[in-house]
Scaffold this active site. Structure first.
Site, PDB file in Angstrom:
ATOM      1  N   GLY A 202       0.813  -1.262   0.088  1.00 19.29           N
ATOM      2  CA  GLY A 202      -0.010   0.061   0.071  1.00 19.29           C
ATOM      3  C   GLY A 202       0.867   1.129   0.174  1.00 19.29           C
ATOM      4  O   GLY A 202       2.087   1.385   0.187  1.00 19.29           O
ATOM      5  N   CYS A 203       0.298   2.325  -0.194  1.00 17.32           N
ATOM      6  CA  CYS A 203       1.066   3.750  -0.127  1.00 17.32           C
ATOM      7  C   CYS A 203       0.058   4.579   0.672  1.00 17.32           C
ATOM      8  O   CYS A 203      -1.089   4.716   0.630  1.00 17.32           O
ATOM      9  CB  CYS A 203       1.092   4.078  -1.578  1.00 17.32           C
ATOM     10  N   ILE A 206       3.091   9.636   3.779  1.00 21.27           N
ATOM     11  CA  ILE A 206       4.186   9.917   3.850  1.00 21.27           C
ATOM     12  C   ILE A 206       5.320   8.738   3.475  1.00 21.27           C
ATOM     13  O   ILE A 206       6.507   8.733   3.540  1.00 21.27           O
ATOM     14  CB  ILE A 206       4.494  10.156   5.487  1.00 21.27           C
ATOM     15  N   GLY A 207       4.409   7.728   3.094  1.00 20.46           N
ATOM     16  CA  GLY A 207       5.562   6.597   2.623  1.00 20.46           C
ATOM     17  C   GLY A 207       4.655   5.380   2.056  1.00 20.46           C
ATOM     18  O   GLY A 207       3.456   5.239   1.938  1.00 20.46           O
ATOM     19  N   SER A 208       5.584   4.489   1.724  1.00 22.98           N
ATOM     20  CA  SER A 208       4.946   3.203   0.943  1.00 22.98           C
ATOM     21  C   SER A 208       5.278   2.027   1.723  1.00 22.98           C
ATOM     22  O   SER A 208       6.326   1.954   2.592  1.00 22.98           O
ATOM     23  CB  SER A 208       5.404   2.995  -0.441  1.00 22.98           C
ATOM     24  N   LYS A 224       7.818  -0.072   5.996  1.00 24.11           N
ATOM     25  CA  LYS A 224       7.402   1.324   5.607  1.00 24.11           C
ATOM     26  C   LYS A 224       8.612   2.090   5.048  1.00 24.11           C
ATOM     27  O   LYS A 224       9.405   2.302   6.001  1.00 24.11           O
ATOM     28  CB  LYS A 224       6.549   2.174   6.618  1.00 24.11           C
ATOM     29  N   ASP A 320      -6.904   9.393  13.589  1.00 24.65           N
ATOM     30  CA  ASP A 320      -7.161   8.907  12.453  1.00 24.65           C
ATOM     31  C   ASP A 320      -7.734   7.368  12.376  1.00 24.65           C
ATOM     32  O   ASP A 320      -7.260   6.831  11.435  1.00 24.65           O
ATOM     33  CB  ASP A 320      -5.702   8.973  11.526  1.00 24.65           C
TER      34      ASP A 320
END
Length: 589
Positions: A202-203, A206-208, A224, A320
């Site tokens: 996933g993406c 702030i990162g993948s 990550k 979140d």
């Protein structure tokens, strides 16, 4: 003055083919030699290390304060280093001025100022932006009550792992720790060269995240990968640092484990637990009607509630919560993920006693709720029928007869001996405009400042979505969604039919005034006592049978191409090139 802005696409995934395996420390994390350090200390000379007696006490008093008020982010930019006390870094102050970027500015019914006055939506100068469903907003500064990070939380290593990532009690028997310790014992350090990246999972903002395998073992991890240059250009280094610091201090069954972290010249990497079951959003899409049965919802939200309670005890406001951030482990239990939007604040845990009529009735009957795993049926852990009084104690062999016993005096309104731990960071305040449109609390949209109560609002939205397959205030667009959150009442669809206790819990959580919201005062303790959770054995919830156990994941590996020594390899055709694109960026490993 609002400006029309196009939604920004998530950052491009880092090209892992260009990763360089470095074995030297990052130049941005420099150390000072002892001789130079002695010259910087008041009362000492560069030639002599003997302290001046007149300043010893001043050094001792100021050392602790300085260590607690400085946060090194690993950046060369001085604006990324927090100042002492309650001062706000210049970069964060600049971000806070334009913290709302472009969410409310796109409309034709009324002007932005008129709509803001009518609905109480906060206005901001300059361009505005509000993140979408899969996009997250910028983290601004918080109030002076928020606890600053310490410099000890930052690793001074670059291509090797942090020594602070050690085995923790809840993961003591994890085979992945054994594999990591084996590599560390053999090689001394753990770096990017020890991992094989298999596929992209996933993406994020702030990162993948990539599925990775520790070389020489059959241990799989979720890595990550964050591009440090991209984070610096987008002013998100602090968010990445916050996530790493939070992950380092977590030790909970329903929260991620940070096994190790390391950096290269270009990338920062976090190695965490891999959850083969995907996320709850994907799992909900596979359900009939795209919603979960109520018993399954009770299971998932009960575990999330315990995770949120633990975070609040640490002074962490999550901010979140959504199905995309709730991952499913291989055993069917959940794990909360993504902490880059979280807020760290001060908290004062309090132990109180409260009356409990049920416990008093059990005391009179010489019975108690059994807490032994052997006395509980795991398959019906969350069924109301399992919450029947029982006892693990046998009869008293030398007890007096009933005739010889003296009657005990009745005590009116006796307080239960079971204490309650209240650890809610209710005094925390932040002006940041972060979150997802459909999950934003009213106080965030209005710009009034928010605290831990926003987590209980998102918890109510989350519960609603799992039960009904949609969020309660979703509009035709992001702008309409924000207006619905502010001005529209809570409504329930006629179908599917849910229990009264479930609707009542949602009503208590989705109160627009944060001071009146369920959980605002006593936190998760108050929510756990709601009738919706009747029959949940909180102490043994990990023994409960999950609604669904994911199928075992078979790791697909790229086929190895035979190498011919007699003829040069021919260039691959276009079709072959396209079929192998998914593995090209991992060939380096």
């Amino acid at each position: 003055m609002a400006s029309k802005a196009m939604p920004r696409a998530p950052p491009a995934a880092p090209n892992l083919q260009s990763l360089k395996l470095c074995s030297q420390n990052d130049s941005s994390l420099e150390t000072t030699s002892p001789s130079k350090r002695s010259a910087l200390v008041p009362g000492r000379s560069a030639e002599s290390s003997k302290p001046n007696p007149e300043v010893v006490q001043k050094e001792q008093k100021s050392t602790q304060h300085q260590n607690e008020s400085i946060d090194l982010t690993g950046s060369n930019d001085p604006a990324e280093v927090k100042a002492e006390g309650n001062l706000v870094p210049k970069r964060l102050a600049d971000e806070e001025k334009g913290v709302v970027e472009d969410g409310i500015a796109n409309g034709s019914l009324k002007s932005s100022s008129a709509l803001g006055k009518e609905h109480g939506i906060a206005s901001a100068s300059g361009s505005a932006r509000l993140v979408g469903r899969s996009e997250t907003g910028e983290r601004g500064f918080s109030s002076s009550r928020c606890r600053p990070s310490t410099s000890s939380d930052v690793s001074d290593e670059s291509a090797c792992s942090s020594i602070s990532s050690v085995t923790k009690p809840h993961k003591a028997n994890d085979s992945r720790w054994e594999a990591i310790q084996m590599i560390r014992t053999r090689d001394g350090i753990l770096g990017l060269s020890h991992f094989k990246l298999l596929k992209k999972l996933g993406c994020g903002d702030i990162g993948s995240v990539y599925l990775s395998e520790l070389s020489g073992t059959k241990s799989y991890f979720a890595m990550k990968v964050m591009d440090k240059a991209s984070l610096a250009s987008r002013k998100k280094l602090l968010r990445a640092q916050t996530e790493k610091e939070i992950l380092q201090c977590l030790d909970h069954p329903f929260l991620p484990t940070l096994y190790t972290h390391f950096e290269t010249d270009k990338f920062s990497c976090l190695v965490m637990e891999f959850c083969p079951g995907g996320d709850l959003h994907t799992l909900r899409q596979r359900q009939r009607g795209k919603y979960f049965p109520e018993q399954a919802v009770k299971f998932y939200v009960a575990e999330i509630l315990l995770a949120m309670e633990y975070l609040h005890m640490l002074g962490i406001i999550y901010r979140d919560l959504k199905p995309e951030n709730v991952l499913v482990r291989e055993d069917g239990h959940i794990m909360l993920s993504d902490f880059d939007l979280s807020l760290r604040c001060a908290v004062s845990p309090t132990l109180i006693r409260s009356s409990n009529p049920d416990a008093e009735a059990l005391r009179k009957n010489n019975q108690a709720y059994c807490v032994q795993p052997a006395c509980v049926e795991p398959s019906c852990m969350i069924q109301p029928s399992c919450a029947t009084p029982t006892t693990c104690f046998g009869p008293r062999f030398f007890s007096k007869s009933k005739k010889d016993r003296k009657p005990k005096p009745e005590v009116v309104n006796q307080v239960s001996p079971w204490p309650e731990l209240i650890a809610e960071p209710s005094d925390a305040r932040s002006m940041s405009f972060v979150g997802t449109h459909e999950y934003l609390a009213p106080e965030i949209i209005k710009g009034e400042g928010h605290g831990s109560a926003v987590d209980w609002w998102t918890f109510g939205i989350f519960l609603y979505e799992l039960l009904f397959g949609k969020t309660p205030f979703k509009g035709s667009g992001n702008r309409a969604t924000l207006f619905n959150v502010i001005g529209q009442p809570l409504r329930f669809p006629e179908y599917p039919v849910v229990s009264f206790s479930a609707r009542d819990l949602i009503r208590g959580l989705l109160v627009k005034e944060p001071q009146q919201r369920l959980g605002c005062k006593r936190g998760a303790t108050e929510i756990k006592q709601h009738p919706f959770f009747e029959g949940v054995n909180w102490a043994l919830i990990r023994c409960a049978s999950p609604p669904e156990v994911p199928r075992p994941v078979e790791i697909e590996r790229p086929p190895k191409q035979p190498v011919s020594t007699s003829e040069p390899a021919a260039a691959p055709s276009d079709a072959a090139q396209k079929s192998s694109d998914s593995y090209l960026e991992f060939d380096f490993f």
